[in-house]
Design an enzyme around this catalytic site. Structure first.
Site, PDB file in Angstrom:
ATOM      1  N   TYR A 137       0.630  -1.226   0.055  1.00 11.37           N
ATOM      2  CA  TYR A 137       0.053   0.014   0.085  1.00 11.37           C
ATOM      3  C   TYR A 137       0.857   1.083   0.096  1.00 11.37           C
ATOM      4  CZ  TYR A 137      -4.597  -2.360   0.085  1.00 11.37           C
ATOM      5  OH  TYR A 137      -5.514  -3.152  -0.317  1.00 11.37           O
ATOM      6  N   GLU A 156      -8.757  -6.955   4.409  1.00 14.64           N
ATOM      7  CA  GLU A 156      -8.324  -7.790   3.921  1.00 14.64           C
ATOM      8  C   GLU A 156      -7.254  -8.804   5.049  1.00 14.64           C
ATOM      9  OE1 GLU A 156      -5.373  -5.949   1.120  1.00 14.64           O
ATOM     10  OE2 GLU A 156      -7.125  -4.988  -0.054  1.00 14.64           O
ATOM     11  N   GLN A 168      -8.189 -15.279 -12.099  1.00 15.11           N
ATOM     12  CA  GLN A 168      -9.266 -15.608 -11.365  1.00 15.11           C
ATOM     13  C   GLN A 168     -10.247 -16.385 -12.192  1.00 15.11           C
ATOM     14  OE1 GLN A 168      -9.597 -11.658  -9.808  1.00 15.11           O
ATOM     15  NE2 GLN A 168      -8.788 -12.008  -7.805  1.00 15.11           N
ATOM     16  N   TYR A 169     -10.742 -17.407 -11.745  1.00 11.00           N
ATOM     17  CA  TYR A 169     -11.831 -18.121 -12.323  1.00 11.00           C
ATOM     18  C   TYR A 169     -12.884 -18.884 -11.269  1.00 11.00           C
ATOM     19  CZ  TYR A 169      -8.493 -18.433 -16.607  1.00 11.00           C
ATOM     20  OH  TYR A 169      -7.502 -17.907 -17.371  1.00 11.00           O
ATOM     21  N   SER A 170     -14.053 -18.730 -11.621  1.00  9.83           N
ATOM     22  CA  SER A 170     -15.085 -19.270 -10.934  1.00  9.83           C
ATOM     23  C   SER A 170     -15.165 -20.716 -10.737  1.00  9.83           C
ATOM     24  CB  SER A 170     -16.441 -18.665 -11.475  1.00  9.83           C
ATOM     25  OG  SER A 170     -16.536 -17.537 -11.425  1.00  9.83           O
ATOM     26  N   PRO A 206     -20.160 -19.713 -12.551  1.00  8.79           N
ATOM     27  CA  PRO A 206     -20.613 -19.640 -11.264  1.00  8.79           C
ATOM     28  C   PRO A 206     -22.071 -19.973 -11.116  1.00  8.79           C
ATOM     29  CG  PRO A 206     -20.562 -17.333 -12.113  1.00  8.79           C
ATOM     30  CD  PRO A 206     -19.920 -18.325 -13.145  1.00  8.79           C
ATOM     31  N   GLY A 244     -13.154 -10.285 -14.205  1.00  5.46           N
ATOM     32  CA  GLY A 244     -12.114  -8.986 -14.297  1.00  5.46           C
ATOM     33  C   GLY A 244     -12.331  -7.891 -13.436  1.00  5.46           C
TER      34      GLY A 244
END
Length: 417
Positions: A95, A137, A207-209, A281, A399
């Site tokens: 950060y 987070e 990232q994939y469901s 999903p 995305g």
């Protein structure tokens, strides 16, 4: 706590961000990767090239400025982004790096308009915003690691099975290399896949469901090969998965995450609407409902180009045949002669409100949808026109996140899947 003066200055910059926000975020990423190229191991290069990441960040900064005195109002957005950050491995030490380059980008784009007073106010405000993300987070990291079968970072899995679902869509079944338990998840959530592709300088994370119900000894993702669209660069990761990843190969996965999830506490009917590979999903939700919530009425609606591109059709039809509460409908915008001969679809063209009103038994339901952005915009507009409350409308972007109600692109009444 920010002073009233700082809050006043930040709010005064809202019109500037509305005009120059994307220019600032474009400059930000240029500076970030020039100064810290190692971060290219985390960020999606394709989203950078398409400008989606820059736009998403500009929208987030704009929203933060608007609500700087009441950041709790954007907590849902913070949580959504935090889920993605956790699955990518964004840590607190990132950060300050982001803050330094963001302030530098504001100075570069605004020039003399970025007075010392404005720069100082944004430096203070960024610290507060960053703390909000870090706090959320931290909770997500703890949950991912402490849950039964959970882990931190990326865990080694083995590709157990690879199944072609259509001409451009393939499913990948992955089991843990250590043979130990894997974490459960809520239908609709995703995992991050981390790959080192031969010949590539940086690692790639996508990232994939998850496309099956929880409770299985494997995770399944169902991936579209992204190289069929004209004038669009091929997706390096999807092509690699389809062409080169073989059964037995190692894959690194994050623990499941994401806030687009099936509400199992809602007893009302469920309507699942998808376009193209956006059904992944929805298949997870459908399987969960069929296996564990057989009393809930489900309407499954899917749009595809035609039968050659329609993945998992037989599976959904079997679910509908086996469970009386499930109904399935197909919409093809370019049906083949074989599709017509077999009567393989229910509507030619695109999903629209009159058809939804015809096939959905009741508008008193929870609506979930996913697919290409123009498709989702069309579905969202139709549901709003029908009078479906915002609280019953749920959608997921593949995305960088966005907001279908505030997207700057011209609206379309129909869209291709």
């Amino acid at each position: 706590m920010l002073s009233e003066k700082t809050i006043e200055i930040i709010k005064s910059t809202v019109p500037v961000l509305e005009t120059h926000g994307v220019d600032i975020t474009k400059r930000f990423y240029q500076l970030l990767f020039a100064n810290h190229p190692e971060l290219l191991n985390i960020f999606n290069h394709e989203n950078q090239k398409k400008g989606r990441q820059q736009t998403a960040l500009a929208n987030a900064v704009y929203a933060a400025a608007q609500h700087i005195d009441h950041l709790e109002q954007i907590l849902p957005v913070v949580k959504q982004i935090a889920h993605k950050h956790r699955s990518l491995g964004i840590k607190p030490e990132h950060y300050p790096i982001v803050g330094t380059n963001l302030i530098a980008a504001i100075k570069d784009v605004l020039g003399e308009a970025a007075t010392d007073e404005i720069v100082q106010a944004w430096t203070e405000a960024y610290g507060v915003i960053a703390d909000a993300f870090i706090g959320v987070e931290a909770e997500l990291y703890e949950q991912a690691e402490q849950q039964s079968g959970g882990w931190s970072g990326f865990r080694a899995f083995r590709l157990d099975k690879k199944v072609k679902e259509s001409e451009i869509i393939t499913s990948f079944y992955m089991v843990p290399q250590d043979g130990r338990e894997i974490a459960s998840f809520i239908p609709g959530q995703y995992v991050s896949v981390k790959l080192e592709i031969p010949g590539e300088t940086y690692t790639h994370i996508r990232q994939y469901s998850l496309s099956d119900a929880p409770g299985k000894p494997y995770y399944r993702i169902t991936v579209k090969r992204e190289d069929d669209a004209p004038n669009t660069p091929a997706g390096k990761v999807s092509v690699y998965l389809h062409e080169h990843l073989q059964e037995g190969d190692k894959v690194l996965l994050s623990a499941p995450g994401g806030d687009f999830t099936l509400d199992v506490k809602d007893e009302r009917p469920v309507v699942l609407i998808s376009g193209g590979v956006g059904q992944t999903p929805m298949i997870s939700m459908l399987n969960e409902l069929a296996e564990r919530w057989p009393h809930r009425q489900v309407t499954f609606i899917h749009a595809a180009r035609n039968g050659r591109y329609h993945a998992m059709k037989e599976h959904v039809e079997k679910q509908a045949e086996s469970h009386s509460q499930i109904s399935a409908y197909w919409c093809y915008n370019e049906p083949t002669d074989q599709d017509r001969e077999l009567k393989a679809f229910h509507k030619e063209g695109h999903i629209d409100l009159p058809w939804l009103q015809e096939i959905v038994p009741s508008k008193d339901a929870s609506f979930y949808f996913c697919g290409p952005v123009p498709f989702m915009r069309a579905v969202n507009d139709a549901l709003k026109e029908w009078g479906i409350p915002a609280s019953d409308i749920h959608y997921e972007f593949f995305g960088p996140s966005g907001n279908l109600d505030n997207m700057p692109e011209a609206r379309e009444t129909m869209a291709r899947a």
